[in-house]
Design a protein around this motif. Structure first.
Motif, PDB file in Angstrom:
ATOM      1  N   GLY A  90       0.786  -1.228   0.000  1.00 12.47           N
ATOM      2  CA  GLY A  90       0.000   0.000   0.000  1.00 12.47           C
ATOM      3  C   GLY A  90       0.813   1.270   0.000  1.00 12.47           C
ATOM      4  N   GLU A  91       0.169   2.307  -0.466  1.00 16.68           N
ATOM      5  CA  GLU A  91       0.821   3.621  -0.527  1.00 16.68           C
ATOM      6  C   GLU A  91       1.080   4.191   0.865  1.00 16.68           C
ATOM      7  N   GLY A  92       0.418   3.666   1.894  1.00 15.78           N
ATOM      8  CA  GLY A  92       0.614   4.142   3.254  1.00 15.78           C
ATOM      9  C   GLY A  92       1.874   3.614   3.915  1.00 15.78           C
ATOM     10  N   GLU A  93       2.581   2.715   3.250  1.00 17.13           N
ATOM     11  CA  GLU A  93       3.798   2.133   3.800  1.00 17.13           C
ATOM     12  C   GLU A  93       4.972   3.100   3.650  1.00 17.13           C
ATOM     13  N   THR A  94       5.928   2.970   4.555  1.00 17.31           N
ATOM     14  CA  THR A  94       7.150   3.762   4.501  1.00 17.31           C
ATOM     15  C   THR A  94       8.308   2.835   4.148  1.00 17.31           C
ATOM     16  N   PHE A  95       9.108   3.259   3.177  1.00 16.11           N
ATOM     17  CA  PHE A  95      10.228   2.446   2.719  1.00 16.11           C
ATOM     18  C   PHE A  95      11.524   3.236   2.868  1.00 16.11           C
ATOM     19  N   PRO A  96      12.583   2.590   3.371  1.00 19.02           N
ATOM     20  CA  PRO A  96      13.869   3.274   3.510  1.00 19.02           C
ATOM     21  C   PRO A  96      14.402   3.755   2.160  1.00 19.02           C
ATOM     22  N   LYS A  97      14.962   4.946   2.154  1.00 19.24           N
ATOM     23  CA  LYS A  97      15.483   5.541   0.922  1.00 19.24           C
ATOM     24  C   LYS A  97      16.559   4.656   0.299  1.00 19.24           C
ATOM     25  N   HIS A  98      17.442   4.088   1.117  1.00 23.17           N
ATOM     26  CA  HIS A  98      18.517   3.252   0.565  1.00 23.17           C
ATOM     27  C   HIS A  98      17.952   2.008  -0.118  1.00 23.17           C
ATOM     28  N   LEU A  99      16.839   1.491   0.380  1.00 22.64           N
ATOM     29  CA  LEU A  99      16.198   0.334  -0.253  1.00 22.64           C
ATOM     30  C   LEU A  99      15.585   0.726  -1.591  1.00 22.64           C
ATOM     31  N   ILE A 100      14.911   1.861  -1.623  1.00 19.97           N
ATOM     32  CA  ILE A 100      14.303   2.341  -2.871  1.00 19.97           C
ATOM     33  C   ILE A 100      15.384   2.549  -3.926  1.00 19.97           C
ATOM     34  N   THR A 101      16.495   3.147  -3.527  1.00 21.59           N
ATOM     35  CA  THR A 101      17.605   3.380  -4.456  1.00 21.59           C
ATOM     36  C   THR A 101      18.152   2.056  -4.994  1.00 21.59           C
ATOM     37  N   SER A 102      18.326   1.067  -4.120  1.00 25.43           N
ATOM     38  CA  SER A 102      18.806  -0.250  -4.547  1.00 25.43           C
ATOM     39  C   SER A 102      17.838  -0.905  -5.518  1.00 25.43           C
ATOM     40  N   CYS A 103      16.542  -0.801  -5.218  1.00 32.50           N
ATOM     41  CA  CYS A 103      15.528  -1.398  -6.088  1.00 32.50           C
ATOM     42  C   CYS A 103      15.487  -0.709  -7.442  1.00 32.50           C
ATOM     43  N   GLU A 104      15.598   0.613  -7.456  1.00 30.59           N
ATOM     44  CA  GLU A 104      15.594   1.341  -8.728  1.00 30.59           C
ATOM     45  C   GLU A 104      16.778   0.928  -9.593  1.00 30.59           C
ATOM     46  N   LYS A 105      17.953   0.764  -8.987  1.00 33.77           N
ATOM     47  CA  LYS A 105      19.118   0.325  -9.758  1.00 33.77           C
ATOM     48  C   LYS A 105      18.894  -1.083 -10.304  1.00 33.77           C
ATOM     49  N   LEU A 106      18.402  -1.965  -9.463  1.00 36.36           N
ATOM     50  CA  LEU A 106      18.157  -3.339  -9.886  1.00 36.36           C
ATOM     51  C   LEU A 106      17.136  -3.364 -11.026  1.00 36.36           C
ATOM     52  N   LEU A 107      16.070  -2.587 -10.896  1.00 35.69           N
ATOM     53  CA  LEU A 107      15.039  -2.544 -11.943  1.00 35.69           C
ATOM     54  C   LEU A 107      15.601  -1.991 -13.252  1.00 35.69           C
ATOM     55  N   ASN A 108      16.447  -0.985 -13.170  1.00 38.95           N
ATOM     56  CA  ASN A 108      17.070  -0.444 -14.378  1.00 38.95           C
ATOM     57  C   ASN A 108      17.937  -1.496 -15.063  1.00 38.95           C
ATOM     58  N   ASP A 109      18.682  -2.264 -14.271  1.00 40.47           N
ATOM     59  CA  ASP A 109      19.521  -3.319 -14.823  1.00 40.47           C
ATOM     60  C   ASP A 109      18.675  -4.409 -15.489  1.00 40.47           C
ATOM     61  N   VAL A 110      17.601  -4.815 -14.815  1.00 39.37           N
ATOM     62  CA  VAL A 110      16.709  -5.834 -15.367  1.00 39.37           C
ATOM     63  C   VAL A 110      16.067  -5.336 -16.654  1.00 39.37           C
ATOM     64  N   LYS A 111      15.593  -4.102 -16.621  1.00 42.34           N
ATOM     65  CA  LYS A 111      14.920  -3.538 -17.803  1.00 42.34           C
ATOM     66  C   LYS A 111      15.876  -3.470 -18.989  1.00 42.34           C
ATOM     67  N   LYS A 112      17.094  -3.023 -18.740  1.00 43.85           N
ATOM     68  CA  LYS A 112      18.073  -2.912 -19.820  1.00 43.85           C
ATOM     69  C   LYS A 112      18.323  -4.276 -20.460  1.00 43.85           C
ATOM     70  N   GLU A 113      18.496  -5.287 -19.631  1.00 39.21           N
ATOM     71  CA  GLU A 113      18.765  -6.622 -20.150  1.00 39.21           C
ATOM     72  C   GLU A 113      17.539  -7.213 -20.853  1.00 39.21           C
ATOM     73  N   ALA A 114      16.362  -7.046 -20.246  1.00 43.88           N
ATOM     74  CA  ALA A 114      15.133  -7.578 -20.846  1.00 43.88           C
ATOM     75  C   ALA A 114      14.819  -6.892 -22.163  1.00 43.88           C
ATOM     76  N   ALA A 115      15.105  -5.596 -22.255  1.00 46.18           N
ATOM     77  CA  ALA A 115      14.819  -4.859 -23.488  1.00 46.18           C
ATOM     78  C   ALA A 115      15.637  -5.386 -24.663  1.00 46.18           C
ATOM     79  N   GLU A 116      16.802  -5.941 -24.392  1.00 42.33           N
ATOM     80  CA  GLU A 116      17.634  -6.520 -25.462  1.00 42.33           C
ATOM     81  C   GLU A 116      16.937  -7.706 -26.146  1.00 42.33           C
ATOM     82  N   PHE A 117      16.040  -8.363 -25.419  1.00 39.45           N
ATOM     83  CA  PHE A 117      15.375  -9.552 -25.927  1.00 39.45           C
ATOM     84  C   PHE A 117      13.874  -9.346 -26.116  1.00 39.45           C
ATOM     85  N   ALA A 118      13.438  -8.093 -26.074  1.00 38.14           N
ATOM     86  CA  ALA A 118      12.000  -7.790 -26.170  1.00 38.14           C
ATOM     87  C   ALA A 118      11.461  -8.131 -27.540  1.00 38.14           C
ATOM     88  N   TRP A 119      10.176  -8.507 -27.549  1.00 41.77           N
ATOM     89  CA  TRP A 119       9.464  -8.854 -28.790  1.00 41.77           C
ATOM     90  C   TRP A 119       8.906  -7.595 -29.403  1.00 41.77           C
TER      91      TRP A 119
END
Length: 119
Positions: A90-119
């Motif tokens: 839920g939007e009411g949850e609080t998430f640590p900034k360092h965790l959000i930053t780590s997740c954003e980096k991981l998502l960018n890496d996944v997206k970059k790799e997945a986009a190479e093989f996108a249909w």
């Protein structure tokens, strides 16, 4: 928390390739699938608690059970685990900034790799 404007909703990837990409980034599908959808999770155990980054997808072609599907990815989620009730996204949850930053980096890496093989 929803990671909006990531562009994942525009990516379609072969299931077998997607499984490899997700596994290489620590996202596990395990038994979280049915014949039309998949869910990948990565667990973060940090001092603020236990959190899960979740990526889901729908089969737009083929069958997940037969490993011949093309998966349309969906908006990534970040949730906090509450024992014994489960994970809250839920939007009411609080998430640590360092965790959000780590997740954003991981998502960018996944997206970059997945986009190479996108249909």
């Amino acid at each position: 928390m929803h990671f909006t404007e990531t562009g994942f909703e525009e990516i379609k990837v072969d299931l077998n390739r997607l499984d490899d990409i997700m596994e290489s980034h620590g996202l596990v599908r395990a038994g979280q699938w049915d014949y039309e959808r998949v869910t990948y999770d990565r667990k973060f155990e940090i001092r603020e608690g236990i959190f899960y980054l979740r990526l889901q997808g729908l089969a737009v072609e083929g069958d997940v059970g037969k490993h011949d599907a093309v998966i349309q990815l969906m908006t990534p989620l970040l949730g906090k685990h509450y024992y014994p009730h489960g994970v809250e996204y839920g939007e009411g949850e609080t998430f640590p900034k360092h965790l959000i930053t780590s997740c954003e980096k991981l998502l960018n890496d996944v997206k970059k790799e997945a986009a190479e093989f996108a249909w």
